[in-house]
Design a protein around this motif. Structure first.
Motif, PDB file in Angstrom:
ATOM      1  N   VAL A  61       0.837  -1.204   0.000  1.00  0.00           N
ATOM      2  CA  VAL A  61       0.000   0.000   0.000  1.00  0.00           C
ATOM      3  C   VAL A  61       0.871   1.253   0.000  1.00  0.00           C
ATOM      4  CG1 VAL A  61      -1.641   1.332   1.399  1.00  0.00           C
ATOM      5  CG2 VAL A  61      -1.993  -1.109   1.055  1.00  0.00           C
ATOM      6  N   THR A  62       1.864   1.269   0.888  1.00  0.00           N
ATOM      7  CA  THR A  62       2.725   2.450   0.967  1.00  0.00           C
ATOM      8  C   THR A  62       3.473   2.676  -0.346  1.00  0.00           C
ATOM      9  OG1 THR A  62       3.021   2.065   3.330  1.00  0.00           O
ATOM     10  CG2 THR A  62       4.577   3.547   2.281  1.00  0.00           C
ATOM     11  N   GLY A  63       4.049   1.623  -0.902  1.00  0.00           N
ATOM     12  CA  GLY A  63       4.781   1.754  -2.158  1.00  0.00           C
ATOM     13  C   GLY A  63       3.887   2.174  -3.304  1.00  0.00           C
ATOM     14  N   SER A  64       2.668   1.640  -3.319  1.00  0.00           N
ATOM     15  CA  SER A  64       1.732   2.014  -4.388  1.00  0.00           C
ATOM     16  C   SER A  64       1.372   3.490  -4.289  1.00  0.00           C
ATOM     17  CB  SER A  64       0.462   1.177  -4.301  1.00  0.00           C
ATOM     18  OG  SER A  64       0.758  -0.177  -4.479  1.00  0.00           O
ATOM     19  N   LEU A  65       1.110   3.966  -3.094  1.00  0.00           N
ATOM     20  CA  LEU A  65       0.758   5.373  -2.937  1.00  0.00           C
ATOM     21  C   LEU A  65       1.946   6.282  -3.219  1.00  0.00           C
ATOM     22  CD1 LEU A  65      -1.597   5.222   0.171  1.00  0.00           C
ATOM     23  CD2 LEU A  65      -2.202   5.619  -2.210  1.00  0.00           C
ATOM     24  N   MET A  66       3.141   5.825  -2.851  1.00  0.00           N
ATOM     25  CA  MET A  66       4.324   6.624  -3.163  1.00  0.00           C
ATOM     26  C   MET A  66       4.569   6.661  -4.671  1.00  0.00           C
ATOM     27  SD  MET A  66       6.860   5.726  -0.015  1.00  0.00           S
ATOM     28  CE  MET A  66       8.169   6.732  -0.662  1.00  0.00           C
TER      29      MET A  66
ATOM     30  N   LEU B 129       2.208   6.425  -6.898  1.00  0.00           N
ATOM     31  CA  LEU B 129       1.155   7.290  -7.417  1.00  0.00           C
ATOM     32  C   LEU B 129       1.555   8.759  -7.270  1.00  0.00           C
ATOM     33  CD1 LEU B 129      -1.763   7.662  -8.478  1.00  0.00           C
ATOM     34  CD2 LEU B 129      -2.513   7.624  -6.106  1.00  0.00           C
ATOM     35  N   SER B 130       2.130   9.094  -6.113  1.00  0.00           N
ATOM     36  CA  SER B 130       2.528  10.499  -5.912  1.00  0.00           C
ATOM     37  C   SER B 130       3.716  10.876  -6.787  1.00  0.00           C
ATOM     38  CB  SER B 130       2.849  10.752  -4.442  1.00  0.00           C
ATOM     39  OG  SER B 130       4.039  10.084  -4.068  1.00  0.00           O
TER      40      SER B 130
ATOM     41  N   TYR C 177       4.635   9.398  -9.859  1.00  0.00           N
ATOM     42  CA  TYR C 177       4.407   9.346 -11.309  1.00  0.00           C
ATOM     43  C   TYR C 177       3.088   9.963 -11.755  1.00  0.00           C
ATOM     44  CZ  TYR C 177       8.443   6.283 -11.407  1.00  0.00           C
ATOM     45  OH  TYR C 177       9.703   5.775 -11.278  1.00  0.00           O
ATOM     46  N   LYS C 178       2.196  10.227 -10.860  1.00  0.00           N
ATOM     47  CA  LYS C 178       0.894  10.832 -11.110  1.00  0.00           C
ATOM     48  C   LYS C 178       0.218  10.287 -12.380  1.00  0.00           C
ATOM     49  CE  LYS C 178       1.879  14.986  -8.509  1.00  0.00           C
ATOM     50  NZ  LYS C 178       3.077  14.575  -7.869  1.00  0.00           N
ATOM     51  N   LEU C 179       0.250  11.009 -13.459  1.00  0.00           N
ATOM     52  CA  LEU C 179      -0.468  10.601 -14.664  1.00  0.00           C
ATOM     53  C   LEU C 179       0.234   9.484 -15.432  1.00  0.00           C
ATOM     54  CD1 LEU C 179      -1.651  14.095 -15.971  1.00  0.00           C
ATOM     55  CD2 LEU C 179      -2.978  12.389 -14.707  1.00  0.00           C
ATOM     56  N   ASP C 180       1.526   9.304 -15.215  1.00  0.00           N
ATOM     57  CA  ASP C 180       2.258   8.243 -15.902  1.00  0.00           C
ATOM     58  C   ASP C 180       2.228   6.926 -15.133  1.00  0.00           C
ATOM     59  OD1 ASP C 180       2.983   9.991 -17.890  1.00  0.00           O
ATOM     60  OD2 ASP C 180       4.861  10.590 -16.901  1.00  0.00           O
ATOM     61  N   LEU C 181       1.424   6.839 -14.095  1.00  0.00           N
ATOM     62  CA  LEU C 181       1.401   5.654 -13.240  1.00  0.00           C
ATOM     63  C   LEU C 181       1.091   4.364 -14.004  1.00  0.00           C
ATOM     64  CD1 LEU C 181       1.724   4.625 -10.346  1.00  0.00           C
ATOM     65  CD2 LEU C 181      -0.748   4.810 -10.134  1.00  0.00           C
ATOM     66  N   PRO C 182       0.174   4.338 -14.964  1.00  0.00           N
ATOM     67  CA  PRO C 182      -0.092   3.064 -15.654  1.00  0.00           C
ATOM     68  C   PRO C 182       1.152   2.451 -16.298  1.00  0.00           C
ATOM     69  CG  PRO C 182      -1.841   4.606 -16.143  1.00  0.00           C
ATOM     70  CD  PRO C 182      -0.798   5.370 -15.361  1.00  0.00           C
ATOM     71  N   GLU C 183       2.059   3.271 -16.745  1.00  0.00           N
ATOM     72  CA  GLU C 183       3.282   2.738 -17.352  1.00  0.00           C
ATOM     73  C   GLU C 183       4.231   2.156 -16.303  1.00  0.00           C
ATOM     74  OE1 GLU C 183       5.163   5.831 -19.582  1.00  0.00           O
ATOM     75  OE2 GLU C 183       3.312   6.359 -20.631  1.00  0.00           O
ATOM     76  N   HIS C 184       4.235   2.725 -15.118  1.00  0.00           N
ATOM     77  CA  HIS C 184       5.212   2.353 -14.094  1.00  0.00           C
ATOM     78  C   HIS C 184       4.639   1.456 -12.996  1.00  0.00           C
ATOM     79  CE1 HIS C 184       8.005   5.286 -15.753  1.00  0.00           C
ATOM     80  NE2 HIS C 184       6.990   6.140 -15.807  1.00  0.00           N
ATOM     81  N   PHE C 185       3.332   1.269 -12.963  1.00  0.00           N
ATOM     82  CA  PHE C 185       2.708   0.570 -11.835  1.00  0.00           C
ATOM     83  C   PHE C 185       3.142  -0.887 -11.727  1.00  0.00           C
ATOM     84  CE2 PHE C 185      -0.913  -1.316  -9.474  1.00  0.00           C
ATOM     85  CZ  PHE C 185      -0.794  -0.546  -8.333  1.00  0.00           C
ATOM     86  N   THR C 186       3.173  -1.606 -12.836  1.00  0.00           N
ATOM     87  CA  THR C 186       3.555  -3.027 -12.805  1.00  0.00           C
ATOM     88  C   THR C 186       4.972  -3.223 -12.281  1.00  0.00           C
ATOM     89  OG1 THR C 186       2.032  -3.494 -14.618  1.00  0.00           O
ATOM     90  CG2 THR C 186       3.720  -5.142 -14.155  1.00  0.00           C
ATOM     91  N   PRO C 187       5.968  -2.483 -12.754  1.00  0.00           N
ATOM     92  CA  PRO C 187       7.310  -2.674 -12.176  1.00  0.00           C
ATOM     93  C   PRO C 187       7.386  -2.283 -10.701  1.00  0.00           C
ATOM     94  CG  PRO C 187       7.436  -1.391 -14.213  1.00  0.00           C
ATOM     95  CD  PRO C 187       6.002  -1.603 -13.913  1.00  0.00           C
ATOM     96  N   ILE C 188       6.635  -1.261 -10.307  1.00  0.00           N
ATOM     97  CA  ILE C 188       6.637  -0.850  -8.906  1.00  0.00           C
ATOM     98  C   ILE C 188       6.094  -1.973  -8.024  1.00  0.00           C
ATOM     99  CG2 ILE C 188       5.564   0.704  -7.227  1.00  0.00           C
ATOM    100  CD1 ILE C 188       5.701   2.893  -9.365  1.00  0.00           C
TER     101      ILE C 188
END
Length: 151
Positions: A29-34, A36-37, A39-50
């Motif tokens: 949860v913490t890593g996902s929210l961090m 999100l903060s 990458y903001k709008l680019d999160l879909p590109e970076h979410f899987t590696p995160i």
């Protein structure tokens, strides 16, 4: 002595597993929210590696979040510990309620005295008891049974 250690371990292990699972979720949860903060709008590109990195290295990230004094990690960790402590105490209280003394009891039940029986269970008069019983019976069924008996 060894049996007591095993029984204590059996009681503690589920809570340790729950604690580890809860702290693992804290990292996600913490890593996902961090992420999100960051990458903001680019999160879909970076979410899987995160998420993949968080899932594969939870201890590293958890320790990093604690060193950085991440408030979300600290608050969620405390909440999980309190949650598990609440259920551990609730379980021990429930188990102690079922322990019996050296009396003729089972669990928390005790034998009632004659006075208890008279005041609690026989509040209805014998006449009312008889009337309630007779009113509860289907008179047609009683008559048919009596006819079968007489034949």
């Amino acid at each position: 002595m060894e049996n007591k250690g095993i029984s204590i371990a059996k009681k503690i292990i589920p809570y340790l597993i729950g604690l580890l699972a809860g702290l693992y979720l804290v990292v996600l949860v913490t890593g996902s929210l961090m992420g999100l903060s960051q990458y903001k709008l680019d999160l879909p590109e970076h979410f899987t590696p995160i998420i993949k990195d968080l899932a594969l290295h939870p201890i590293k990230h958890y320790l990093t979040y604690l060193q950085d004094k991440n408030p979300l990690t600290i608050i969620l960790s405390i909440a999980i510990v309190l949650y598990l402590a609440y259920f551990a105490l609730k379980r021990s209280k429930k188990n102690s309620n079922w322990e019996t003394a050296d009396t003729d009891t089972h669990g928390s039940a005790t034998w009632g005295s004659a006075r208890d029986l008279l005041t609690q269970y026989f509040k209805i008069s014998p006449k009312d008891l008889s009337d309630n019983f007779n009113n509860g019976l289907n008179q047609d069924t009683i008559k048919s049974l009596q006819e079968k008996r007489d034949n």
